[in-house]
Structures are given as C-alpha cells and as structure tokens.
Design an enzyme around this catalytic site. Structure first.
Site, PDB file in Angstrom:
ATOM      1  N   GLY A  65       0.857  -1.201   0.000  1.00 32.97           N
ATOM      2  CA  GLY A  65       0.000   0.000   0.000  1.00 32.97           C
ATOM      3  C   GLY A  65       0.882   1.236   0.000  1.00 32.97           C
ATOM      4  N   GLY A 100       0.021   5.174  -1.320  1.00 33.45           N
ATOM      5  CA  GLY A 100      -1.017   5.977  -0.681  1.00 33.45           C
ATOM      6  C   GLY A 100      -0.448   7.130   0.125  1.00 33.45           C
ATOM      7  CD  GLN A 101      -2.979  11.289   4.064  1.00 35.40           C
ATOM      8  OE1 GLN A 101      -3.827  10.501   4.500  1.00 35.40           O
ATOM      9  NE2 GLN A 101      -2.901  12.528   4.496  1.00 35.40           N
ATOM     10  CG  ASP A 128      -0.374   0.742  -3.922  1.00 37.57           C
ATOM     11  OD1 ASP A 128      -1.413   0.565  -4.575  1.00 37.57           O
ATOM     12  OD2 ASP A 128      -0.318   1.466  -2.908  1.00 37.57           O
ATOM     13  CG  ASP A 170      -5.063  -7.891  -4.803  1.00 37.84           C
ATOM     14  OD1 ASP A 170      -5.165  -7.665  -3.577  1.00 37.84           O
ATOM     15  OD2 ASP A 170      -6.028  -8.138  -5.532  1.00 37.84           O
ATOM     16  CE1 TYR A 222      -9.844   2.456   7.934  1.00 38.69           C
ATOM     17  CE2 TYR A 222     -10.650   4.070   9.513  1.00 38.69           C
ATOM     18  CZ  TYR A 222      -9.616   3.514   8.790  1.00 38.69           C
ATOM     19  OH  TYR A 222      -8.350   4.024   8.927  1.00 38.69           O
ATOM     20  CE  LYS A 273      -7.456   0.538   9.811  1.00 36.97           C
ATOM     21  NZ  LYS A 273      -6.237   0.038   9.197  1.00 36.97           N
TER      22      LYS A 273
END
Ligand code: NAD
Ligand code: AKB
Length: 313
Positions: free
Chosen positions: A9, A12-13, A35, A51, A141, A145
C-alpha cells in the site's frame, strides 16, 4: 540477518512518506514498495505490483526479496468503506490475515499494521479517550480495525509474531493526497485555501477530531518499530495523540496566514462518522512505554503546510 522491508500500500498517503523515511534508515535497496498502482513519482528503490489479497503473489515477493519485515498499509478508509462495506471487510481483513499468517509461517522479524481512532464508537467517552475504554465502532472501517487489533494481539500471544501497531488520528501532509477518509477535509482545506481562497467543508464547524501532522506520524511509526521488543507492552494497538481541532479552529489558523480565507459548511454523510469518534486522545501508554512525544501543534503544522505547498506550486 539483514533487514529487508516490504511496504504494502506504498503509493497511498502514508506509504509515499513512509517508504522515503524507511529508505533513509535501511537503504534504498532494502525497502521494496508495493501497491496495486505504481507511485505517481517513481522513488529510488524497487517497486512490485501486488494485490495483498493474493496470498501466493505475496509469498512470491517475500521469497524473491528475502523479506524480513512487512509494513501493511493497504486498506479502505472510513468514508470509502461505507460505500462498499463487504469489499472493505474483505480487503482490510484478508490483507491483514495474509500478512500475519505469512509472518508466522516464515518467521518474519516484525510486522507493522496501523489501526485508527475509528476503533472507538458512539458510546466511547469523547475527551482524552483512554487506551482501554468502551469500543463499539459503528462503521465497517472501525469494525475491521477493532477486529484487526484482536488478530494482532492473538498472533503475538499464540505464535510470538512481533506485530506492532498505532491507532493513528487523522493525518495531514502535503506530499500526497488522502485516500477517502472522514478527516480528509483537513488536507483539502490547505490546497483550496491556496487555489481559490475558500473551502466548503463536509464537516460542521465545531466537529473537533484528533489529528496529526505527517512528520510526527512517520516518526512515531519508526520509533515504535525500532523500540526494544520488551518496551512494547500493548500488542493490539497504541493510542497516539497529536493535535485536536475543529474545522473552525483550523480556518482561524489559516486566516493568520491568508487573512481573506473563507470557509462554509455543508456536512454530508461523513459528519455521522465523525460524530462517533473521539475529540481527543489520551496517549499516556505510548509516552510511558516507548517514549512518544508529538512535536507539531496546530500553529506549527499550518505554517509548515503552507511553506511546503507554496514551494510545490
Ligand atoms: P491510502 O488510501 O492513501 O493508501 C492505501 C494504498 O493501498 C493505496 O495506494 C491503494 O492503491 C493501496 N491498495 C488498495 N488495495 C490494495 C490491495 N488489494 N493490495 C495492495 N495495495 C492496495 O491510505 P493511507 O491514508 O495511506 O492509510 C494507510 C493505512 O493507515 C490504512 O490502514 C489506514 O486505515 C491507516 N490509517 C490512515 C489514517 C490517515 O489519516 N491517513 C488514519 C488512521 C489509520
Ligand atoms: C479516516 O478518516 O478514515 C482516517 C482515519 C482517522 O482512520 N483518516
């Protein structure tokens, strides 16, 4: 054994900035970014298309590079997850279980997986929310978590997997765009302030939430991962505190730099999510166990965001 890091990932941010920081610490050749999509600006080191729900693909990359540590960042964030709850559950849980299983089977040295303030819910006390308190998340979400935290704890207790985790607040940075969260307004507002001098906020003026400037979040991540294992007493996830502010507070701070800045409010479905989250976080366990201390406040973060965004223009 030489550390070989896989970041999943990575485009991403958080990944964009974490990969950079890890490459400084471990050397570019020892940090493999991965990613679904390649990074917008190719970094110095290796990139693998992956993936995380593809177990075989993950195993192949781990073997190919002799990976010893995984940082798992791939997930759907709160607002996007609400649009496709079952897919969010699949990605967020399957991704984590694939990584934890592989860490167990291949005896990886360490795993990092971020949790979120989204583990808390409408019945949680909102101010200085404690490490251990009511946790009844009402978003998919948050449920993913919360469940992820239990799995991390389980893999540590049962199999000795050295998994470490932080409950990030909303993260604000200038290097990359946020990926579909409820706290994203606090990034968009800076871009719009520079571009048009005004911003229509999707949360109401008084919606205070826990937030953090990205350099603090990256430093926290490296610090918790570099800490001596004996100091990591919590294997679910650590509360992590930074700044707490509302859209109105942030707009006032922005006006100190752009006096004509205008904000209007049009709350949407993200308001309902924000209303279930804490206003501020008690992170005393992080401070005590591994020495956490945030450096940025609202003023220094706002100033630094504008300095860097102006340079980028
Ligand atoms: P992001 O959406 O910006 O980045 C996630 C990345 O994962 C994307 O580049 C995406 O392409 C990639 N990805 C999606 N599906 C994938 C798959 N199947 N396989 C591989 N990669 C895939 O998210 P972010 O803000 O960088 O967040 C990273 C982690 O930190 C997430 O677990 C998130 O829940 C957590 N977190 C973020 C914040 C925040 O404010 N940004 C706060 C709390 C927790
Ligand atoms: C989101 O808003 O979904 C994230 C988070 C706080 O987990 N920024």
């Amino acid at each position: 054994m030489k550390d070989k890091i896989l970041v999943i990932g990575s485009s991403g941010q958080i990944g964009t900035e974490l990969v950079e920081a890890l490459r400084v610490q471990f050397g570019s050749d020892n940090v493999i970014a991965s990613d679904l999509k390649a990074p917008e600006i190719p970094g110095e080191g290796l990139f693998e298309a992956l993936d995380v729900t593809d177990r075989e693909g993950l195993l192949r990359i781990v073997k190919k590079h002799g990976i010893t540590q995984i940082y798992l960042l791939a997930a759907l964030l709160s607002a996007t997850a609400e649009k496709n709850p079952l897919f969010a559950w699949k990605l967020n849980m399957e991704g984590l279980l694939n990584v934890l299983e592989l860490a167990r089977e291949k005896h990886l040295a360490k795993v990092y997986w971020p949790s979120s303030i989204a583990v808390f819910g409408p019945n949680t006390p909102k101010d200085h929310t404690a490490q251990y308190t009511i946790m009844e998340p009402s978003t998919v979400y948050g449920i993913s978590k919360q469940s992820g935290e239990r799995w991390c704890e389980y893999y540590y207790a049962k199999y000795g997997v050295d998994v470490r985790s932080l409950r990030y607040p909303g993260l604000i940075g200038w290097k990359s765009a946020p990926g579909g969260g409820t706290t994203d307004y606090a990034v968009h507002i800076f871009h719009e302030a520079l571009k048009s001098g005004s911003y229509e906020c999707f949360l109401g003026p008084e919606t205070a939430l826990p937030m953090m400037y990205m350099p603090d979040a990256i430093r926290a991540t490296l610090e918790v991962m570099n800490a001596d294992p004996g100091r990591i007493k919590i294997r679910s996830s650590y509360n992590l505190g930074g700044i707490s502010f509302s859209p109105k507070d942030l707009a006032e701070e922005i006006r100190k730099i752009i006096p004509a800045f205008k904000i209007s409010y049009k709350p949407d479905s993200r308001q309902q999510i924000a209303d279930t989250w804490p206003r501020s976080i008690d992170d005393s366990a992080s401070r005590l166990d591994w020495g956490w201390k945030p450096l940025y406040d609202l003023k220094t973060m706002t100033e630094d965001m504008f300095i860097n965004l102006k340079k980028k223009q």
